[in-house]
Design a protein around this motif. Structure first.
Motif, PDB file in Angstrom:
ATOM      1  N   ASN A  61       0.827  -1.204   0.000  1.00 31.66           N
ATOM      2  CA  ASN A  61       0.000   0.000   0.000  1.00 31.66           C
ATOM      3  C   ASN A  61       0.867   1.261   0.000  1.00 31.66           C
ATOM      4  O   ASN A  61       0.588   2.232  -0.712  1.00 31.66           O
ATOM      5  CB  ASN A  61      -0.919  -0.011   1.224  1.00 31.66           C
ATOM      6  N   LYS A  62       1.942   1.238   0.783  1.00 24.75           N
ATOM      7  CA  LYS A  62       2.855   2.384   0.833  1.00 24.75           C
ATOM      8  C   LYS A  62       3.503   2.605  -0.531  1.00 24.75           C
ATOM      9  O   LYS A  62       3.625   3.734  -1.012  1.00 24.75           O
ATOM     10  CB  LYS A  62       3.950   2.154   1.890  1.00 24.75           C
ATOM     11  N   PHE A  63       3.928   1.504  -1.181  1.00 27.05           N
ATOM     12  CA  PHE A  63       4.603   1.654  -2.474  1.00 27.05           C
ATOM     13  C   PHE A  63       3.650   2.194  -3.538  1.00 27.05           C
ATOM     14  O   PHE A  63       4.048   3.021  -4.369  1.00 27.05           O
ATOM     15  CB  PHE A  63       5.192   0.316  -2.936  1.00 27.05           C
ATOM     16  N   LEU A  64       2.405   1.768  -3.522  1.00 29.38           N
ATOM     17  CA  LEU A  64       1.431   2.288  -4.487  1.00 29.38           C
ATOM     18  C   LEU A  64       1.261   3.795  -4.324  1.00 29.38           C
ATOM     19  O   LEU A  64       1.156   4.528  -5.310  1.00 29.38           O
ATOM     20  CB  LEU A  64       0.076   1.587  -4.296  1.00 29.38           C
ATOM     21  N   GLN A  65       1.258   4.273  -3.078  1.00 26.33           N
ATOM     22  CA  GLN A  65       1.142   5.719  -2.838  1.00 26.33           C
ATOM     23  C   GLN A  65       2.371   6.464  -3.360  1.00 26.33           C
ATOM     24  O   GLN A  65       2.255   7.558  -3.919  1.00 26.33           O
ATOM     25  CB  GLN A  65       0.966   5.986  -1.345  1.00 26.33           C
ATOM     26  N   ILE A  66       3.548   5.865  -3.150  1.00 27.96           N
ATOM     27  CA  ILE A  66       4.781   6.481  -3.668  1.00 27.96           C
ATOM     28  C   ILE A  66       4.700   6.595  -5.185  1.00 27.96           C
ATOM     29  O   ILE A  66       5.026   7.633  -5.770  1.00 27.96           O
ATOM     30  CB  ILE A  66       6.026   5.653  -3.266  1.00 27.96           C
ATOM     31  N   MET A  67       4.243   5.516  -5.839  1.00 29.17           N
ATOM     32  CA  MET A  67       4.145   5.512  -7.296  1.00 29.17           C
ATOM     33  C   MET A  67       3.171   6.576  -7.798  1.00 29.17           C
ATOM     34  O   MET A  67       3.422   7.234  -8.808  1.00 29.17           O
ATOM     35  CB  MET A  67       3.699   4.132  -7.796  1.00 29.17           C
ATOM     36  N   LYS A  68       2.052   6.757  -7.090  1.00 24.58           N
ATOM     37  CA  LYS A  68       1.080   7.774  -7.503  1.00 24.58           C
ATOM     38  C   LYS A  68       1.685   9.174  -7.396  1.00 24.58           C
ATOM     39  O   LYS A  68       1.445  10.036  -8.247  1.00 24.58           O
ATOM     40  CB  LYS A  68      -0.181   7.668  -6.642  1.00 24.58           C
ATOM     41  N   GLY A  69       2.475   9.393  -6.337  1.00 22.33           N
ATOM     42  CA  GLY A  69       3.139  10.689  -6.180  1.00 22.33           C
ATOM     43  C   GLY A  69       4.146  10.950  -7.295  1.00 22.33           C
ATOM     44  O   GLY A  69       4.200  12.044  -7.862  1.00 22.33           O
ATOM     45  N   VAL A  70       4.939   9.927  -7.634  1.00 21.55           N
ATOM     46  CA  VAL A  70       5.952  10.082  -8.692  1.00 21.55           C
ATOM     47  C   VAL A  70       5.282  10.231 -10.058  1.00 21.55           C
ATOM     48  O   VAL A  70       5.731  11.012 -10.900  1.00 21.55           O
ATOM     49  CB  VAL A  70       6.934   8.888  -8.688  1.00 21.55           C
ATOM     50  N   GLU A  71       4.195   9.494 -10.278  1.00 21.30           N
ATOM     51  CA  GLU A  71       3.453   9.637 -11.544  1.00 21.30           C
ATOM     52  C   GLU A  71       3.008  11.089 -11.720  1.00 21.30           C
ATOM     53  O   GLU A  71       3.110  11.656 -12.813  1.00 21.30           O
ATOM     54  CB  GLU A  71       2.237   8.713 -11.539  1.00 21.30           C
ATOM     55  N   TYR A  72       2.545  11.710 -10.630  1.00 17.23           N
ATOM     56  CA  TYR A  72       2.112  13.109 -10.697  1.00 17.23           C
ATOM     57  C   TYR A  72       3.303  14.042 -10.962  1.00 17.23           C
ATOM     58  O   TYR A  72       3.212  14.955 -11.789  1.00 17.23           O
ATOM     59  CB  TYR A  72       1.419  13.499  -9.389  1.00 17.23           C
ATOM     60  N   ILE A  73       4.421  13.804 -10.279  1.00 22.43           N
ATOM     61  CA  ILE A  73       5.623  14.630 -10.494  1.00 22.43           C
ATOM     62  C   ILE A  73       6.031  14.589 -11.966  1.00 22.43           C
ATOM     63  O   ILE A  73       6.308  15.622 -12.582  1.00 22.43           O
ATOM     64  CB  ILE A  73       6.785  14.142  -9.599  1.00 22.43           C
ATOM     65  N   HIS A  74       6.044  13.388 -12.537  1.00 18.59           N
ATOM     66  CA  HIS A  74       6.429  13.241 -13.950  1.00 18.59           C
ATOM     67  C   HIS A  74       5.388  13.869 -14.880  1.00 18.59           C
ATOM     68  O   HIS A  74       5.748  14.401 -15.930  1.00 18.59           O
ATOM     69  CB  HIS A  74       6.617  11.758 -14.284  1.00 18.59           C
TER      70      HIS A  74
END
Length: 549
Positions: free
Chosen positions: A392-405
């Motif tokens: 669950n933590k990793f999915l949140q990290i990925m969503k944040g990075v997807e937004y940054i990109h």
């Protein structure tokens, strides 16, 4: 470039009245790691073929090959299509960043600007995005565009113009929701007026500091600090190169007053900056390093606890404030404001500390009570539901990075100590000190934390793929939950995509995805969006297996 090819093909077909089809010719590989083959057909005649890990990627490759074929066959039609494309796709005016203008408006008036509704319509090869802009819950603008960012800018522009119109008519949202002292006027040479033109606003913003408004008593106590000319920490890509090339030696008169007494003399051993001391209480250090210092402090005005980062002010230090100011996402540390001043920068090495004050930038951010991801791994690795929580933590990290990109930025220093956890257990990506636009052709060498840096990051030409490499290492670290000693033993091999056998056996599908993320060839690393799709697919398969057992 590939997207441009798709646009050119669309216009080429319109001009020549041809039918266009992106046909899925094949899908191979396992369900959690498929490979698609797309064929472009013009009037049912096959042209370019492309393969990729997603249909979108395969389409782009096929479109590029198709356009190369069209160029060779029909130069005149190609020129017409290019001309049509140029007329259709217009770049936004570089001096009108309405999203940033509204962010500053929100900070000064304490109103909330949000973009809650985002939809996508149209064909897969020519999507149309729609977005709404609300101010304190009221819809003030709607916009469409070929990208999410373009739609957001269009909505922000409409909202900005509506605020201007309301203000001129005397029924502005400013007078309804905020104290008159919060409203910027033209008589204040250091403020933003919504009667100004956008280019004038940009120029004014370049000469301001974003700082929360004070009560009358606080204003009297710090009048000298508030009267001074300041710099803004919002991000305007069109002026960035100009800003970085400026001589940063502003006169002392442009900075807030400094308490020349010793730190002990003013009652606080951590700072002598009057703005910091005047606006905050309970100032406590919570981190330090080569970057500067981080404090936990409570605002005297709203009684909320914030993280205040104090860094030495150099020509590149604005990057972090600029990066944070333009990002609004639930998985990114929220930026509040920033200001300049003179203060002491302290170091773990006491011999480097002195009573000499240094020119500093202070960045006020959301405070994450539960600390870093690194701390969370250490505290929870023995928990019986650890891997479920970790995923669950990793999915949140990925969503944040997807937004940054999606905002055309690269973080460049992703690692567990730079990822935080809020009081409601949400992931918050922070430390944007090395953030940079994707568009930069040549970037700084050796920037980042070496143990998490992608191989190409040791050179000067790289893109957002460096963040994907770091995420692969972070995902391995979260899943394996190794101690520092265990991690040090396997880390060199992991960086090369070689995992302990126990890890591969325990997480076979995930190990396969991580291996791709750690590819030495950046072009073979999946995008953040693609990784999210793969992770969800793996989790769905696992859920189905558990359900049928």
């Amino acid at each position: 470039m590939d997207l441009e090819c798709m646009e050119k093909i669309n216009h080429y077909c319109q001009i020549n009245k041809l039918s266009l089809l992106y046909d899925t010719a094949a899908m191979t590989g396992p369900s959690h790691d498929p490979e698609f083959t797309i064929v472009v057909k013009l009037n049912d005649v096959e042209y370019g073929t492309g393969t990729g890990k997603s249909k979108k990627e395969a389409k782009r490759v096929a479109a590029k090959k198709t356009w190369e074929m069209i160029e060779k066959q029909s130069p005149s039609s190609m020129g017409a299509a290019e001309s049509a494309t140029t007329q259709t796709i217009s770049s936004p005016e570089p001096d009108r960043d309405y999203v940033s203008l509204l962010n500053i408006f929100a900070q000064r008036t304490r109103l909330q600007v949000d973009y809650p509704e985002r939809t996508r319509t149209g064909d897969a090869h020519a999507p149309i995005f729609s977005c709404s802009c609300t101010i304190s819950g009221q819809v003030y603008g709607r916009g469409t565009g070929s990208t999410v960012a373009a739609a957001k800018q269009a909505a922000a522009k409409q909202a900005f113009e509506k605020v201007e119109t309301e203000k001129s008519n005397g029924n502005s949202i400013l007078s309804i929701h905020s104290d008159s002292s919060e409203v910027p006027t033209q008589s204040d040479s250091n403020s933003i007026s919504f009667e100004d033109s956008a280019p004038m606003l940009v120029e004014k913003m370049k000469d301001m500091a974003v700082c929360e408004k004070l009560s009358p008593s606080q204003r009297n106590a710090q009048s000298s600090a508030l009267k001074s000319k300041r710099k803004l920490a919002a991000n305007f890509p069109n002026v960035r190169k100009e800003e970085e090339n400026k001589n940063m030696s502003d006169s002392d008169e442009s900075l807030p007053d400094v308490d020349t007494n010793t730190r002990k003399g003013n009652g606080n051993p951590h700072t002598v900056d009057k703005t910091f001391l005047g606006n905050f209480k309970n100032i406590e250090p919570i981190g330090e390093g080569g970057f500067g210092n981080v404090f936990k402090a409570t605002s005297k005005c709203d009684k909320t606890t914030y993280a205040i980062k104090r860094v030495e002010f150099t020509k590149n230090v604005r990057r972090e404030a600029e990066g944070l100011a333009r990002l609004t996402h639930e998985n990114i540390v929220r930026y509040h404001c920033s200001w300049k001043g003179y203060d002491h920068i302290t170091s773990r090495d006491a011999s480097l500390n002195s009573d000499k004050t240094t020119r500093c930038l202070f960045i006020q951010m959301e405070f994450c009570e539960k600390g870093t991801l690194e701390k969370w791994i250490g505290e929870n690795r023995e928990h019986q539901n650890y891997h479920e929580m970790a995923q669950n933590k990793f999915l949140q990290i990925m969503k944040g990075v997807e937004y940054i990109h999606s905002e055309k930025l690269i973080h460049r220093d992703l690692k567990p100590p730079n990822i935080f956890i809020s009081h409601d257990d949400k992931i918050k990506i922070g430390d944007f000190g090395l953030v940079t636009p994707v568009a930069y052709e040549t970037l700084t060498k050796n920037i980042g934390t070496k143990s998490y840096m992608a191989p190409e990051q040791f050179g000067d030409r790289y893109g957002k793929e460096v963040d994907i490499y770091a995420l692969g290492l972070i995902w391995f670290e979260i899943l394996s939950a190794l101690t520092n000693h265990e991690k040090n033993e396997v880390w060199p091999s992991v960086r090369e995509g070689h995992f302990p056998k126990s890890f591969t056996n325990q997480f076979p599908p995930k190990a396969s995805i991580i291996k791709k993320m750690l590819s030495t060839d950046p072009s073979k690393r999946p995008s953040a969006t693609r990784i999210l799709d793969l992770v969800k697919s793996v989790d769905k398969e696992k859920s189905l297996k558990n359900h049928t057992c």
